[in-house]
Design a protein around this motif. Structure first.
Motif, PDB file in Angstrom:
ATOM      1  N   TRP A   1      -1.170  10.779   9.856  1.00 33.12           N
ATOM      2  CA  TRP A   1      -2.071  11.629   9.056  1.00 33.12           C
ATOM      3  C   TRP A   1      -3.097  12.313   9.958  1.00 33.12           C
ATOM      4  O   TRP A   1      -3.438  13.486   9.749  1.00 33.12           O
ATOM      5  CB  TRP A   1      -2.786  10.802   7.996  1.00 33.12           C
ATOM      6  N   ILE A   2      -3.582  11.592  10.963  1.00 31.73           N
ATOM      7  CA  ILE A   2      -4.534  12.185  11.902  1.00 31.73           C
ATOM      8  C   ILE A   2      -3.869  13.305  12.694  1.00 31.73           C
ATOM      9  O   ILE A   2      -4.437  14.389  12.878  1.00 31.73           O
ATOM     10  CB  ILE A   2      -5.095  11.101  12.845  1.00 31.73           C
ATOM     11  N   GLU A   3      -2.636  13.052  13.148  1.00 26.97           N
ATOM     12  CA  GLU A   3      -1.889  14.079  13.876  1.00 26.97           C
ATOM     13  C   GLU A   3      -1.633  15.295  12.988  1.00 26.97           C
ATOM     14  O   GLU A   3      -1.702  16.444  13.444  1.00 26.97           O
ATOM     15  CB  GLU A   3      -0.563  13.502  14.374  1.00 26.97           C
ATOM     16  N   ALA A   4      -1.332  15.043  11.717  1.00 23.55           N
ATOM     17  CA  ALA A   4      -1.089  16.147  10.787  1.00 23.55           C
ATOM     18  C   ALA A   4      -2.340  17.000  10.625  1.00 23.55           C
ATOM     19  O   ALA A   4      -2.273  18.242  10.633  1.00 23.55           O
ATOM     20  CB  ALA A   4      -0.642  15.601   9.430  1.00 23.55           C
ATOM     21  N   ALA A   5      -3.482  16.352  10.474  1.00 23.02           N
ATOM     22  CA  ALA A   5      -4.733  17.099  10.318  1.00 23.02           C
ATOM     23  C   ALA A   5      -4.968  18.013  11.516  1.00 23.02           C
ATOM     24  O   ALA A   5      -5.281  19.209  11.358  1.00 23.02           O
ATOM     25  CB  ALA A   5      -5.900  16.128  10.144  1.00 23.02           C
TER      26      ALA A   5
ATOM     27  N   GLU B   1     -12.652  11.212   7.031  1.00 23.72           N
ATOM     28  CA  GLU B   1     -12.830   9.777   6.821  1.00 23.72           C
ATOM     29  C   GLU B   1     -12.595   9.445   5.344  1.00 23.72           C
ATOM     30  O   GLU B   1     -13.038  10.153   4.455  1.00 23.72           O
ATOM     31  CB  GLU B   1     -14.244   9.366   7.216  1.00 23.72           C
ATOM     32  N   GLY B   2     -11.882   8.380   5.103  1.00 26.74           N
ATOM     33  CA  GLY B   2     -11.602   7.964   3.737  1.00 26.74           C
ATOM     34  C   GLY B   2     -10.258   8.427   3.222  1.00 26.74           C
ATOM     35  O   GLY B   2      -9.749   7.873   2.239  1.00 26.74           O
ATOM     36  N   PHE B   3      -9.668   9.439   3.876  1.00 26.75           N
ATOM     37  CA  PHE B   3      -8.376   9.936   3.403  1.00 26.75           C
ATOM     38  C   PHE B   3      -7.261   8.901   3.526  1.00 26.75           C
ATOM     39  O   PHE B   3      -6.504   8.704   2.560  1.00 26.75           O
ATOM     40  CB  PHE B   3      -7.990  11.217   4.143  1.00 26.75           C
TER      41      PHE B   3
ATOM     42  N   VAL C   1      -4.983   7.756   0.271  1.00 25.32           N
ATOM     43  CA  VAL C   1      -3.576   8.143   0.143  1.00 25.32           C
ATOM     44  C   VAL C   1      -2.631   6.953   0.266  1.00 25.32           C
ATOM     45  O   VAL C   1      -1.474   7.025  -0.161  1.00 25.32           O
ATOM     46  CB  VAL C   1      -3.232   9.227   1.194  1.00 25.32           C
ATOM     47  N   CYS C   2      -3.122   5.849   0.820  1.00 27.22           N
ATOM     48  CA  CYS C   2      -2.285   4.672   1.065  1.00 27.22           C
ATOM     49  C   CYS C   2      -1.654   4.165  -0.232  1.00 27.22           C
ATOM     50  O   CYS C   2      -2.341   3.931  -1.225  1.00 27.22           O
ATOM     51  CB  CYS C   2      -3.126   3.571   1.700  1.00 27.22           C
TER      52      CYS C   2
ATOM     53  N   TYR D   1      -8.651  16.243  -0.257  1.00 28.48           N
ATOM     54  CA  TYR D   1      -9.295  16.023   1.041  1.00 28.48           C
ATOM     55  C   TYR D   1      -9.082  17.183   2.012  1.00 28.48           C
ATOM     56  O   TYR D   1      -9.909  17.403   2.899  1.00 28.48           O
ATOM     57  CB  TYR D   1      -8.779  14.724   1.664  1.00 28.48           C
ATOM     58  N   TYR D   2      -7.959  17.898   1.857  1.00 27.41           N
ATOM     59  CA  TYR D   2      -7.654  19.026   2.745  1.00 27.41           C
ATOM     60  C   TYR D   2      -7.258  20.237   1.897  1.00 27.41           C
ATOM     61  O   TYR D   2      -6.085  20.629   1.857  1.00 27.41           O
ATOM     62  CB  TYR D   2      -6.524  18.660   3.709  1.00 27.41           C
TER      63      TYR D   2
END
Length: 216
Positions: A24-28, A37-39, A43-44, A58-59
């Motif tokens: 998810w971080i790489e996707a962002a 933060e918190g995403f 989403v989990c 969030y995005y």
């Protein structure tokens, strides 16, 4: 001991939630966004339209489906090389199998990914039913996936344990009326989750002991 046991997969049987968080971080970053933060917590455990709604919240500037697919394909690529197991995964599945408890996996993941992962680990034959988020109208935290899993193993929801690691999964299990057991992975239970879960244990092996002693 109850008649059925329904398991989430990612973060519970497989040690994959860390892969999702990293992806998810790489996707962002790939979509020109700062990781929010918190995403990952939000989403989990989600899937389907619910996951897309969370991404959109969030995005809001990204194409939610493309964002989701970037993450999922990255994780799938990693899993083609290695499938990390959670401690106690084999022990709890064989424990219930030996005692004649019907087993199901109920995961937001795509059906072919579930069957491929569990098949490669050699535990797929232990399950009496495999249910994917693709097969229900509403994903977790709605109870649909656990209700369908209970139906497919021939048990009433109240006759089933649900083992989960995520907030959305615990909400879904509780809403389904199952005996909902949280095994935290990346998310520690807050007051809401503690009130919804019938029990919280540090590992799958601890859950086995709880079943043996009649604690759950």
């Amino acid at each position: 001991m109850l008649k059925g046991a329904i398991f989430d997969m990612d973060g519970l049987l497989l040690d994959t939630e860390r892969l999702y968080c990293e992806s998810w971080i790489e996707a962002a970053r790939a979509f020109g966004q700062e990781p929010v933060e918190g995403f990952p917590r939000a989403v989990c455990g989600s899937g389907g339209q619910k996951m897309l709604d969370i991404i959109g919240k969030y995005y809001p500037e990204v194409d939610a489906e493309a964002f989701r697919d970037f993450c999922l394909y990255r994780v799938l690529d990693i899993l083609q090389r290695e499938i990390p197991e959670k401690p106690g995964m084999r022990e709890i599945l064989y424990f219930f199998h030996r005692h004649g408890v019907k087993l199901a996996v109920a995961s937001s993941t795509k059906l072919d990914t579930i069957t491929d992962s569990l098949g490669r680990l050699g535990v797929l034959p232990l399950f009496d039913a495999v249910v994917s988020g693709q097969q229900v109208e509403k994903g977790k935290p709605a109870p649909d996936i656990f209700l369908l899993a209970a139906e497919r193993i021939g048990c009433a929801p109240g006759e089933c344990y649900v083992f989960e690691d995520s907030a959305n999964g615990i909400r879904a299990g509780a809403a389904a009326g199952c005996c909902t057991v949280m095994i935290p992975d990346l998310i520690e239970p807050d007051a809401e989750l503690c009130s919804l879960a019938d029990a919280v244990y540090g590992s799958l092996n601890e859950a086995i002991e709880a079943v043996l002693t009649g604690s759950i």
